[in-house]
Design an enzyme around this catalytic site. Structure first.
Site, PDB file in Angstrom:
ATOM      1  CG  ASP A  14      -1.931   1.158   1.146  1.00  0.00           C
ATOM      2  OD1 ASP A  14      -2.702   1.203   0.166  1.00  0.00           O
ATOM      3  OD2 ASP A  14      -1.948   2.009   2.054  1.00  0.00           O
ATOM      4  CD  GLU A  16      -1.950   6.053   2.857  1.00  0.00           C
ATOM      5  OE1 GLU A  16      -2.614   6.927   2.240  1.00  0.00           O
ATOM      6  OE2 GLU A  16      -2.445   4.996   3.290  1.00  0.00           O
ATOM      7  CD  GLU A  64      -8.328  19.089  -0.133  1.00  0.00           C
ATOM      8  OE1 GLU A  64      -7.077  18.975  -0.265  1.00  0.00           O
ATOM      9  OE2 GLU A  64      -8.954  20.141  -0.355  1.00  0.00           O
ATOM     10  CG  HIS A  69      -2.199  10.279   4.317  1.00  0.00           C
ATOM     11  ND1 HIS A  69      -1.602  11.397   4.847  1.00  0.00           N
ATOM     12  CD2 HIS A  69      -2.191  10.457   2.968  1.00  0.00           C
ATOM     13  CE1 HIS A  69      -1.221  12.202   3.879  1.00  0.00           C
ATOM     14  NE2 HIS A  69      -1.587  11.676   2.722  1.00  0.00           N
ATOM     15  CG  HIS A 165      -6.855   5.243   5.034  1.00  0.00           C
ATOM     16  ND1 HIS A 165      -7.217   4.119   4.328  1.00  0.00           N
ATOM     17  CD2 HIS A 165      -8.002   5.861   5.370  1.00  0.00           C
ATOM     18  CE1 HIS A 165      -8.534   4.074   4.237  1.00  0.00           C
ATOM     19  NE2 HIS A 165      -9.034   5.125   4.851  1.00  0.00           N
ATOM     20  CG  ASP A 170      -4.523   1.126   5.123  1.00  0.00           C
ATOM     21  OD1 ASP A 170      -4.961   0.944   6.276  1.00  0.00           O
ATOM     22  OD2 ASP A 170      -4.886   2.064   4.403  1.00  0.00           O
TER      23      ASP A 170
END
Length: 242
Positions: A14, A16, A64, A69, A165, A170
């Site tokens: 995963d 970010e 945003e 995260h 997140h 994750d």
């Protein structure tokens, strides 16, 4: 669709990023990777090996995205740039099957980062197979919500530690969901508070650690068992008697 992979080594991954636009459009807006999290699975079992890295993108993170995260500009200000960790990351994923949820998003960002290296790095598909768990979920649960949160609820995966997140957490959760969704095999412990845990907060299920009560057969049950073996022996050699 064959949901069982034949890959012996998988890397559940995963990322970010600085922006949360969906698909490759985020890349065209100049967004970058700020966190990578991976856990290794070999023959459908966790090995305890993982890769986790925060990255300084050299640009501001969208508010945003921070709301999702929780990673701020200050958090990554002193982290390495992508080109400084690229080879270590490539070495970890090289030859494996990447397993990601909505894999195109992560792979497009990875390909973009690799393309900025000097000399230019590889495309992800040239060094890894790619498996998208979102496509598996859509096949198994058509017409239903199939984001990671929905799958966690559907399969009873614990997300109590997931305030934001985060790439490594994750990836751990996705590994749990993926293995359950495609047949199980492994139990996960996502708590960092228990002694004896493996890297990344993951533990493999050890039956020998359980205090199991052993119940022996009664005399009547043993007699019935021998009678059954007598019947088997009449038709030929009874393997259970040697």
């Amino acid at each position: 669709m064959n949901i069982i992979s034949n890959a012996s080594r998988q890397v559940i991954l995963d990322t970010e990023t600085t922006g949360m636009n969906q698909g490759s459009g985020a890349i065209y807006l100049g967004h970058r990777i700020i966190e990578i999290g991976c856990v290794e699975v070999v023959n459908r079992r966790l090995t305890g090996r993982y890769y986790h890295q925060y990255i300084n993108p050299g640009q501001a993170i969208d508010p945003e995205a921070i709301a999702v995260h929780g990673i701020t500009d200050e958090r990554v200000a002193r982290e390495p740039r992508f080109h400084q960790i690229a080879q270590e990351f490539i070495n970890f994923i090289d030859g494996a099957e990447i397993v990601a949820h909505n894999a195109n998003f992560d792979v497009n960002f990875m390909d973009h980062e690799f393309s900025l290296l000097q000399p230019r790095g590889p495309k992800t598909a040239d060094i890894c197979q790619i498996l998208d768990t979102l496509e598996i979920a859509k096949f198994l649960h058509p017409g239903q919500k199939n984001n990671l949160d929905a799958l966690c609820k559907r399969y009873g995966v614990d997300t109590s530690r997931r305030e934001y997140h985060g790439a490594l957490l994750d990836a751990e959760i996705l590994a749990d969901v993926y293995l359950i969704m495609t047949g199980g095999q492994t139990k996960f412990n996502l708590s960092n508070e228990e002694a004896g845990q493996e890297a990344g907060g993951i533990q493999r299920f050890d039956p020998q650690s359980l205090n199991l009560k052993v119940i022996g057969a009664s005399a009547d049950e043993l007699t019935m068992h021998e009678q059954r073996l007598d019947l088997v022996a009449k038709s030929g050699k009874c393997l259970w008697r040697g």
